[in-house]
Design an enzyme around this catalytic site. Structure first.
Site, PDB file in Angstrom:
ATOM      1  N   LYS A  93       0.878  -1.065  -0.095  1.00 25.62           N
ATOM      2  CA  LYS A  93       0.019  -0.123  -0.133  1.00 25.62           C
ATOM      3  C   LYS A  93       0.816   1.345  -0.078  1.00 25.62           C
ATOM      4  CE  LYS A  93      -2.709  -0.077   3.539  1.00 25.62           C
ATOM      5  NZ  LYS A  93      -1.903   0.836   4.138  1.00 25.62           N
ATOM      6  N   THR A  95       4.100   1.419  -1.061  1.00 22.15           N
ATOM      7  CA  THR A  95       4.588   1.375  -2.183  1.00 22.15           C
ATOM      8  C   THR A  95       3.769   1.847  -3.397  1.00 22.15           C
ATOM      9  OG1 THR A  95       5.959  -0.343  -1.394  1.00 22.15           O
ATOM     10  CG2 THR A  95       5.983  -0.171  -3.830  1.00 22.15           C
ATOM     11  N   ARG A 116       2.623   8.314   6.910  1.00 18.07           N
ATOM     12  CA  ARG A 116       2.763   8.220   8.131  1.00 18.07           C
ATOM     13  C   ARG A 116       4.201   7.754   8.626  1.00 18.07           C
ATOM     14  NH1 ARG A 116      -0.526   3.639   9.909  1.00 18.07           N
ATOM     15  NH2 ARG A 116      -0.294   3.202   7.816  1.00 18.07           N
ATOM     16  N   LYS A 127       7.380  -6.346  10.876  1.00 19.29           N
ATOM     17  CA  LYS A 127       6.828  -5.878   9.658  1.00 19.29           C
ATOM     18  C   LYS A 127       7.859  -4.943   8.920  1.00 19.29           C
ATOM     19  CE  LYS A 127       2.970  -3.060   8.359  1.00 19.29           C
ATOM     20  NZ  LYS A 127       3.442  -1.951   7.476  1.00 19.29           N
ATOM     21  N   ALA A 295      -3.179   1.549  12.330  1.00 14.70           N
ATOM     22  CA  ALA A 295      -4.667   1.553  12.110  1.00 14.70           C
ATOM     23  C   ALA A 295      -5.229   0.527  12.901  1.00 14.70           C
ATOM     24  CB  ALA A 295      -4.999   1.414  10.561  1.00 14.70           C
ATOM     25  N   PHE A 323      -3.378  -0.274   6.967  1.00 13.26           N
ATOM     26  CA  PHE A 323      -4.062  -1.661   6.968  1.00 13.26           C
ATOM     27  C   PHE A 323      -5.220  -1.663   5.926  1.00 13.26           C
ATOM     28  CE2 PHE A 323      -1.874  -2.349  10.895  1.00 13.26           C
ATOM     29  CZ  PHE A 323      -0.875  -3.096  10.668  1.00 13.26           C
ATOM     30  N   PHE A 403       3.465  -8.360  -9.328  1.00 11.09           N
ATOM     31  CA  PHE A 403       4.538  -9.357  -8.906  1.00 11.09           C
ATOM     32  C   PHE A 403       5.239  -9.824 -10.078  1.00 11.09           C
ATOM     33  CE2 PHE A 403       3.359  -8.104  -4.905  1.00 11.09           C
ATOM     34  CZ  PHE A 403       4.286  -8.152  -3.795  1.00 11.09           C
ATOM     35  N   TRP A 431       6.902  -0.640  -8.400  1.00 10.33           N
ATOM     36  CA  TRP A 431       7.618  -1.439  -7.743  1.00 10.33           C
ATOM     37  C   TRP A 431       8.831  -1.761  -8.617  1.00 10.33           C
ATOM     38  CZ3 TRP A 431      10.362  -6.102  -8.204  1.00 10.33           C
ATOM     39  CH2 TRP A 431      11.124  -6.773  -7.077  1.00 10.33           C
TER      40      TRP A 431
END
Length: 578
Positions: A93, A95, A116, A127, A295, A323, A403, A431
């Site tokens: 998210k 990214t 954030r 994480k 979140a 999230f 991906f 990405w």
């Protein structure tokens, strides 16, 4: 929408060849020479040097005493980025938020992204950091993930200053009438440490204070973090600090920070942290990073001040809510938008082929193998999030964060599923390709906004009871059959109503891994019960935190924390940070 095309002259160029996709993020980040942040702000926004407070060459804070916000009627467009329910496969998210912003800039728009700040807890835990990934990153990556401009330390210090003033107040006789048995203010630190969840302070005799039970939360769960993110200016900050309820008297009337005369000292520690931070993406596009509430245990949005500042300076502003959409997006609308008056002009819902297959029951070890059956089964999660966003009046653009292992058939299947719901799904390759890989997504969002401003709806009215608000979220977004309250939570909610706080919105703290409170229930579970364990009043922030199931406001470390694989090279470079 009028477009303001930005000039690229004199900007530090991207290297002719970046490390290939799959190279550790930190190596890709180091391959790009950042632009001077003062020059970036001057060229993109026309801001003079005294509008910024530099922290070295590549980071700065907006000097809000020298920066005039525009009237909201002339703000740019606000794009909310949210996601399906997270899995260990990763959704990307942040990214996507960075890549989408780079994509808007590639199209010639004047755009920034608001994110954030990362917490040290996840960085050293499980994480990882929160600066994006691949070629859609924010730099300087190490600085952002570690001690970023001191904001979290200021929040931690101000929070614990209040705790020390409170215990000192009790030690010297509690002139306010605060009953030590009913103190609700805990301490915080910005690390994962399960051993501190429940503690006893004041041991060792009368000289060391009055013994009582308390504990630690992680800094991102601090009410001060939420206040920093909700405050509109320094005066609003001080007023919110004064409204914090730290405990009760014997008659159960609330004792506030104002009763302890602590808001002045706390505001001193927070005055610099209140000012939004400005950095840049790998493609030298402006990024505002400010505030860092999780979140799952807090409201999961960057600061109102950063969002307003970015909207004053840009055609388009991308903002991320933490999230899945059942947590971050719900809180963005029902808490941040309710208090601030801001409204999103569009929403992007991030998914991946891998995550949807995992929602359909495929183990992580087999996600690289094409599996249309599992993909369709897992797509119920995506469908639920689309339905939920429509309850707020938002028709999302679905971003398929691509991906290398994704097959064309799997991409086409997601697009077909979204077509059934009259939603556009766009593959994005930011990405691997940076902004050039997100221009199709950016154009799709512009096309969605061209259809007109959405009529964004709050999920519940202010005058609903706290239990009605909880049950509305549980039944309409989580598809729960009922809400089960512990006796303690039921009593707390009734007390908050009696004290006059029933008009506040609720902030559900629950696992991020499921629509239910059980992290093992993937897909789109229905008919379950939402177990409410505890409620905490955040009167200064302006909401009531509702703690569900086994969620902890102080996380623990995994068996093998990321910290064990980190260190400094002989040259002083950080390694192992992801």
């Amino acid at each position: 929408m009028s477009l303001h095309y930005h000039e690229q002259q004199q900007m530090a160029p991207l290297p002719a060849e970046l490390p290939p996709p799959g190279t550790p993020d930190i190596e890709i980040a180091r391959a790009v020479q950042p632009q001077s942040i003062l020059l970036l702000a001057q060229q993109r926004f026309g801001l003079p040097a005294d509008s910024l407070i530099p922290f070295g060459h590549y980071k700065a804070k907006l000097n809000m005493s020298h920066f005039q916000l525009k009237d909201p009627s002339s703000y740019g467009k606000l794009v909310l980025v949210t996601a399906i329910t997270p899995t260990p496969a990763g959704e990307g998210k942040t990214t996507t938020s960075v890549g989408l912003n780079d994509g808007f800039n590639q199209l010639g728009l004047k755009s920034s992204v608001c994110l954030r700040e990362p917490s040290l807890g996840p960085c050293f835990g499980m994480k990882g950091g929160a600066a994006g990934g691949g070629r859609a990153q924010v730099i300087p990556m190490e600085d952002i993930n570690l001690h970023f401009n001191g904001d979290f330390h200021a929040i931690t210090a101000a929070h614990n200053l209040l705790a020390s003033i409170l215990d000192n107040h009790i030690h010297w006789g509690s002139e306010s009438g605060l009953d030590p048995r009913y103190v609700t203010w805990r301490r915080v630190m910005d690390l994962n440490d399960r051993a501190l969840r429940n503690t006893i302070v004041g041991l060792g005799g009368a000289a060391n204070g009055l013994p009582r039970e308390t504990g630690f939360d992680i800094t991102v769960a601090s009410e001060l973090m939420a206040i920093l993110c909700m405050a509109e200016n320094i005066n609003d900050l001080k007023q919110r600090l004064g409204r914090i309820v730290v405990g009760r008297r014997r008659d159960h009337s609330p004792v506030t920070v104002s009763d302890l005369s602590a808001e002045g000292a706390m505001s001193i520690l927070l005055k610099d942290a209140l000012q939004p931070n400005l950095v840049q993406s790998l493609e030298h596009n402006p990024v505002f990073i400010h505030g860092g509430p999780f979140a799952n245990i807090a409201h999961g949005c960057n600061s109102v001040m950063a969002t307003r500042s970015a909207l004053s300076l840009n055609d388009v502003v991308v903002t991320e809510a933490g999230f899945g959409a059942d947590l971050g997006a719900e809180k963005f609308i029902d808490i941040k938008c309710r208090h601030s008056g801001l409204r999103p002009d569009a929403a992007v819902l991030v998914c991946t082929v891998r995550a949807l297959k995992m929602q359909g029951g495929v183990p992580k070890s087999r996600l690289a193998t094409p599996d249309l059956v599992a993909l369709r089964e897992g797509a119920v999660n995506l469908e639920r999030h689309i339905r939920n966003l429509r309850q707020f009046g938002l028709t999302p653009v679905v971003s398929i964060n691509r991906f290398p292992t994704d097959s064309e058939d799997e991409i086409a299947e997601i697009q077909a599923i979204c077509h059934e719901y009259d939603v556009q799904a766009v593959p994005a390759e930011h990405w691997a390709l940076g902004g050039a890989g997100a221009t199709e997504l950016a154009q799709a969002v512009l096309d969605q906004m061209a259809l007109g401003k959405p009529d964004v709806q709050l999920l519940y009215p202010d005058d609903a009871s706290l239990t009605d608000k909880i049950e509305t979220i549980a039944t309409r977004l989580y598809d729960a059959e009922r809400v089960d309250y512990s006796p303690e939570a039921k009593q707390q909610l009734e007390e908050y109503e009696q004290l006059g706080f029933g008009h506040l919105p609720v902030c559900i703290a629950k696992t991020q891994y499921s629509f239910s409170a059980n992290p093992k229930l993937r897909g789109a579970p229905s008919g379950h019960a939402l177990p409410v364990r505890e409620a905490r009043l955040s009167a200064g922030a302006g909401f009531v935190v509702v703690i569900c199931g086994d969620i902890m406001t102080m996380p623990g470390l995994p068996r093998h924390p990321a910290a064990l694989d980190m260190g400094l090279s002989p040259e002083g470079d950080v390694y192992g940070l992801v």
